[in-house]
Design an enzyme around this catalytic site. Structure first.
Site, PDB file in Angstrom:
ATOM      1  N   GLN A   1      33.475  43.708  30.938  1.00 62.13           N
ATOM      2  CA  GLN A   1      33.090  42.325  31.223  1.00 62.13           C
ATOM      3  C   GLN A   1      32.465  42.227  32.605  1.00 62.13           C
ATOM      4  O   GLN A   1      33.148  42.075  33.608  1.00 62.13           O
ATOM      5  CB  GLN A   1      34.311  41.404  31.120  1.00 62.13           C
ATOM      6  CG  GLN A   1      33.924  39.961  31.203  1.00 62.13           C
ATOM      7  CD  GLN A   1      35.077  39.030  30.879  1.00 62.13           C
ATOM      8  OE1 GLN A   1      36.158  39.434  30.504  1.00 62.13           O
ATOM      9  NE2 GLN A   1      34.810  37.751  31.031  1.00 62.13           N
ATOM     10  N   PHE A   2      31.130  42.302  32.646  1.00 67.18           N
ATOM     11  CA  PHE A   2      30.413  42.278  33.921  1.00 67.18           C
ATOM     12  C   PHE A   2      30.607  40.963  34.663  1.00 67.18           C
ATOM     13  O   PHE A   2      30.497  40.912  35.883  1.00 67.18           O
ATOM     14  CB  PHE A   2      28.916  42.563  33.714  1.00 67.18           C
ATOM     15  CG  PHE A   2      28.152  41.436  33.080  1.00 67.18           C
ATOM     16  CD1 PHE A   2      27.496  40.498  33.866  1.00 67.18           C
ATOM     17  CD2 PHE A   2      28.081  41.316  31.701  1.00 67.18           C
ATOM     18  CE1 PHE A   2      26.783  39.466  33.286  1.00 67.18           C
ATOM     19  CE2 PHE A   2      27.375  40.290  31.112  1.00 67.18           C
ATOM     20  CZ  PHE A   2      26.722  39.357  31.905  1.00 67.18           C
ATOM     21  N   THR A   3      30.961  39.896  33.963  1.00 68.23           N
ATOM     22  CA  THR A   3      31.115  38.593  34.611  1.00 68.23           C
ATOM     23  C   THR A   3      32.263  38.566  35.611  1.00 68.23           C
ATOM     24  O   THR A   3      32.331  37.669  36.449  1.00 68.23           O
ATOM     25  CB  THR A   3      31.309  37.468  33.573  1.00 68.23           C
ATOM     26  OG1 THR A   3      32.485  37.724  32.814  1.00 68.23           O
ATOM     27  CG2 THR A   3      30.102  37.365  32.651  1.00 68.23           C
TER      28      THR A   3
END
Length: 180
Positions: A81-83
């Site tokens: 999850q790059f967020t």
């Protein structure tokens, strides 16, 4: 590298309406990979996931924080999850602290391999890198913890942008306090 670790009774990941991974008792782990993360960061996060004591004592359930996922023979579901690395100082999230897709995919695969080597590969599931996923879970407790491989060291354009005001950055300089 940042991980959000949740103790769960169950968790699953679906892509395009089809469940691709699911676990029962264990940990749901969201993994964010920073632009300058390395296998050293992955190793630190693997050790933290496997060692963090978020389960009760097996023989005395009232004694909290006594055992880890390995002690309870739990499962682990990881989702990239790059967020998690977003800069949210403005209303529109900025994702420049996250590693670009291809190198992040490679490092995430290395992270999963390292996790499997340190634990039981058949107990580890993951989502689909880069896909739009629906993640479902039943959080126990609820217990949710955030861990970082390096404290306040995510680098943005050569500066130490995550150092809290008034704290020392990597160079030992104190960042200015915010005006009240």
């Amino acid at each position: 590298m940042r991980a959000v670790i949740q103790r769960v009774a169950s968790a699953s990941v679906a892509v395009d309406g089809e469940t691709i991974s699911k676990i029962s008792k264990g940990l749901m782990v969201l993994v964010g990979i920073g632009s300058d993360d390395t296998t050293s960061d992955a190793s630190i996060i693997v050790k933290k996931i496997l060692g963090i004591r978020v389960f009760s004592d097996v023989d005395e359930p009232r004694k909290m924080w006594k055992t880890n996922v390995k002690d309870v023979d739990g499962e682990i579901l990881c989702v990239s999850q790059f967020t998690l690395l977003a800069d949210t100082t403005k209303d529109k999230p900025d994702f420049h602290r996250a590693m670009p897709t291809e190198p992040a995919k490679e490092l995430y695969s290395t992270f999963l391999r390292m996790l499997g080597e340190a634990y039981k590969p058949d107990k580890i599931q993951d989502g689909k890198f880069g896909a739009m996923m629906n993640v479902s879970l039943t959080n126990e407790g609820p217990i949710t913890l955030t861990v970082d491989s390096r404290k306040f060291e995510y680098v943005e354009n050569g500066k130490d942008s995550n150092t809290p005001k008034g704290a020392k950055n990597k160079k030992g300089n104190v960042t200015p306090m915010a005006k009240e």
